[in-house]
Design a protein around this motif. Structure first.
Motif, PDB file in Angstrom:
ATOM      1  N   LEU A  95       4.290   7.894  -9.040  1.00  0.00           N
ATOM      2  CA  LEU A  95       3.784   7.657  -7.693  1.00  0.00           C
ATOM      3  C   LEU A  95       2.439   6.944  -7.736  1.00  0.00           C
ATOM      4  O   LEU A  95       2.184   6.030  -6.945  1.00  0.00           O
ATOM      5  N   THR A  96       1.582   7.344  -8.663  1.00  0.00           N
ATOM      6  CA  THR A  96       0.292   6.664  -8.830  1.00  0.00           C
ATOM      7  C   THR A  96       0.501   5.201  -9.188  1.00  0.00           C
ATOM      8  O   THR A  96      -0.200   4.309  -8.675  1.00  0.00           O
ATOM      9  N   SER A  97       1.484   4.930 -10.055  1.00  0.00           N
ATOM     10  CA  SER A  97       1.782   3.551 -10.444  1.00  0.00           C
ATOM     11  C   SER A  97       2.272   2.735  -9.249  1.00  0.00           C
ATOM     12  O   SER A  97       1.884   1.568  -9.069  1.00  0.00           O
ATOM     13  N   ILE A  98       3.106   3.338  -8.420  1.00  0.00           N
ATOM     14  CA  ILE A  98       3.617   2.653  -7.219  1.00  0.00           C
ATOM     15  C   ILE A  98       2.468   2.308  -6.272  1.00  0.00           C
ATOM     16  O   ILE A  98       2.376   1.187  -5.743  1.00  0.00           O
ATOM     17  N   ILE A  99       1.582   3.277  -6.037  1.00  0.00           N
ATOM     18  CA  ILE A  99       0.448   3.062  -5.134  1.00  0.00           C
ATOM     19  C   ILE A  99      -0.450   1.942  -5.658  1.00  0.00           C
ATOM     20  O   ILE A  99      -0.870   1.052  -4.897  1.00  0.00           O
ATOM     21  N   GLU A 100      -0.734   1.959  -6.954  1.00  0.00           N
ATOM     22  CA  GLU A 100      -1.581   0.918  -7.546  1.00  0.00           C
ATOM     23  C   GLU A 100      -0.923  -0.452  -7.428  1.00  0.00           C
ATOM     24  O   GLU A 100      -1.609  -1.463  -7.194  1.00  0.00           O
ATOM     25  N   SER A 101       0.398  -0.522  -7.579  1.00  0.00           N
ATOM     26  CA  SER A 101       1.111  -1.795  -7.456  1.00  0.00           C
ATOM     27  C   SER A 101       1.030  -2.337  -6.035  1.00  0.00           C
ATOM     28  O   SER A 101       0.837  -3.544  -5.818  1.00  0.00           O
ATOM     29  N   ILE A 102       1.181  -1.447  -5.049  1.00  0.00           N
ATOM     30  CA  ILE A 102       1.094  -1.873  -3.650  1.00  0.00           C
ATOM     31  C   ILE A 102      -0.302  -2.405  -3.342  1.00  0.00           C
ATOM     32  O   ILE A 102      -0.462  -3.450  -2.688  1.00  0.00           O
ATOM     33  N   ILE A 103      -1.321  -1.708  -3.821  1.00  0.00           N
ATOM     34  CA  ILE A 103      -2.701  -2.156  -3.595  1.00  0.00           C
ATOM     35  C   ILE A 103      -2.931  -3.527  -4.218  1.00  0.00           C
ATOM     36  O   ILE A 103      -3.566  -4.407  -3.625  1.00  0.00           O
ATOM     37  N   THR A 104      -2.386  -3.738  -5.421  1.00  0.00           N
ATOM     38  CA  THR A 104      -2.535  -5.029  -6.104  1.00  0.00           C
ATOM     39  C   THR A 104      -1.878  -6.155  -5.314  1.00  0.00           C
ATOM     40  O   THR A 104      -2.456  -7.241  -5.145  1.00  0.00           O
ATOM     41  N   VAL A 105      -0.679  -5.897  -4.809  1.00  0.00           N
ATOM     42  CA  VAL A 105       0.034  -6.917  -4.024  1.00  0.00           C
ATOM     43  C   VAL A 105      -0.739  -7.245  -2.755  1.00  0.00           C
ATOM     44  O   VAL A 105      -0.925  -8.424  -2.404  1.00  0.00           O
ATOM     45  N   LEU A 106      -1.200  -6.226  -2.048  1.00  0.00           N
ATOM     46  CA  LEU A 106      -1.937  -6.455  -0.804  1.00  0.00           C
ATOM     47  C   LEU A 106      -3.250  -7.193  -1.056  1.00  0.00           C
ATOM     48  O   LEU A 106      -3.686  -8.004  -0.237  1.00  0.00           O
ATOM     49  N   ALA A 107      -3.871  -6.933  -2.203  1.00  0.00           N
ATOM     50  CA  ALA A 107      -5.166  -7.552  -2.500  1.00  0.00           C
ATOM     51  C   ALA A 107      -5.034  -8.993  -2.971  1.00  0.00           C
ATOM     52  O   ALA A 107      -5.876  -9.841  -2.639  1.00  0.00           O
ATOM     53  N   ASN A 108      -3.962  -9.283  -3.720  1.00  0.00           N
ATOM     54  CA  ASN A 108      -3.863 -10.595  -4.379  1.00  0.00           C
ATOM     55  C   ASN A 108      -2.884 -11.566  -3.724  1.00  0.00           C
ATOM     56  O   ASN A 108      -3.052 -12.779  -3.826  1.00  0.00           O
ATOM     57  N   ASP A 109      -1.853 -11.032  -3.088  1.00  0.00           N
ATOM     58  CA  ASP A 109      -0.812 -11.903  -2.543  1.00  0.00           C
ATOM     59  C   ASP A 109      -0.718 -11.842  -1.020  1.00  0.00           C
ATOM     60  O   ASP A 109       0.326 -12.149  -0.441  1.00  0.00           O
ATOM     61  N   HIS A 110      -1.802 -11.427  -0.379  1.00  0.00           N
ATOM     62  CA  HIS A 110      -1.732 -11.194   1.064  1.00  0.00           C
ATOM     63  C   HIS A 110      -1.462 -12.467   1.859  1.00  0.00           C
ATOM     64  O   HIS A 110      -0.845 -12.421   2.921  1.00  0.00           O
ATOM     65  N   GLU A 111      -1.886 -13.640   1.352  1.00  0.00           N
ATOM     66  CA  GLU A 111      -1.702 -14.876   2.112  1.00  0.00           C
ATOM     67  C   GLU A 111      -0.243 -15.316   2.137  1.00  0.00           C
ATOM     68  O   GLU A 111       0.202 -15.970   3.086  1.00  0.00           O
ATOM     69  N   SER A 112       0.510 -14.959   1.096  1.00  0.00           N
ATOM     70  CA  SER A 112       1.911 -15.373   1.038  1.00  0.00           C
ATOM     71  C   SER A 112       2.851 -14.371   1.691  1.00  0.00           C
ATOM     72  O   SER A 112       4.060 -14.621   1.777  1.00  0.00           O
ATOM     73  N   LEU A 113       2.320 -13.258   2.163  1.00  0.00           N
ATOM     74  CA  LEU A 113       3.154 -12.227   2.778  1.00  0.00           C
ATOM     75  C   LEU A 113       3.213 -12.415   4.285  1.00  0.00           C
ATOM     76  O   LEU A 113       2.235 -12.813   4.926  1.00  0.00           O
ATOM     77  N   SER A 114       4.364 -12.110   4.860  1.00  0.00           N
ATOM     78  CA  SER A 114       4.489 -12.128   6.317  1.00  0.00           C
ATOM     79  C   SER A 114       3.791 -10.900   6.892  1.00  0.00           C
ATOM     80  O   SER A 114       3.520  -9.928   6.181  1.00  0.00           O
TER      81      SER A 114
END
Length: 230
Positions: free
Chosen positions: A19-38
């Motif tokens: 669960l900690t790994s999942i949360i960290e992955s979500i934070i990484t995506v939101l921080a780094n790929d936010h411009e390409s996300l709808s």
């Protein structure tokens, strides 16, 4: 009883790691790929992050409660500023408050010296109490009062929340207790926060009390023996 305790410890630890790994992955995506996300994808990820964080807190509460019941949680003394603990707790519950019209006010009696206590446990106690107050206060205010006197830390949290009926007040600190039928669907959590608060305060040699009135709010008071740092 031994099998139950072993199961609780194992499952809590086994669930917490992925669960900690999942949360960290979500934070990484939101921080780094936010411009390409709808916008829809961002909202979905933020919801998943909120739910995952809440679930992780529940798992941590279960594991901490298990360690307390097994007498496997040592007391570690450190110098602490109660004012800093209060400020950090207020910051930590902002997600719980969301956009609710609730104001948190501090009322700390001077002089407020540095104290020597278990900083981690004091922070956990105050966060759990404040998080609980924020959860059950739809509007109004939460007042935090504190002072150090005669080697004792006195703290009081008063909210204008939904309150607890007299028959239920004796059950508030029981594990898995919910304030009303269907509360688990309306309010996050497994009903372990207040149980953990009571166990932690007892471990530190303190006292805890609660008064409440339905529709008017709840006041929780605790006292902890501390060493004043000169």
């Amino acid at each position: 009883e031994r099998l139950k305790n072993d199961f609780i410890e194992k499952m809590s630890r086994e669930l917490r790691t992925p669960l900690t790994s999942i949360i960290e992955s979500i934070i990484t995506v939101l921080a780094n790929d936010h411009e390409s996300l709808s916008d829809g994808a961002k909202d979905a990820l933020r919801t998943a992050l909120d739910e995952g964080t809440s679930f992780l807190l529940t798992l941590q509460n279960i594991l901490d409660l298990w360690r307390l019941r097994q007498a496997e949680m040592p007391i570690e003394l450190h110098d602490a500023s109660f004012r800093d603990v209060v400020d950090e707790s207020i910051f930590s519950v902002q997600d719980t408050l969301g956009d609710k019209p609730v104001v948190i006010e501090k009322h700390l009696v001077e002089p407020l010296p540095k104290i020597r206590t278990d900083l981690a446990k004091l922070s956990q106690i105050l966060f759990l109490l404040l998080d609980n107050a924020a959860k059950f206060t739809p509007k109004g205010r939460i007042d935090i009062r504190g002072q150090v006197r005669d080697g004792t830390l006195f703290c009081e949290l008063e909210d204008t929340g939904i309150g607890v009926c007299p028959d239920d007040q004796a059950l508030v600190f029981d594990e898995f207790f919910q304030v009303e039928a269907g509360a688990s669907g309306r309010y996050r959590g497994a009903g372990l926060g207040m149980t953990l608060v009571k166990e932690l305060i007892t471990l530190l040699g303190g006292n805890l009390s609660l008064t409440s009135e339905v529709g008017r709010g709840t006041t929780v008071r605790f006292e902890l023996p501390v060493q004043v740092v000169s």
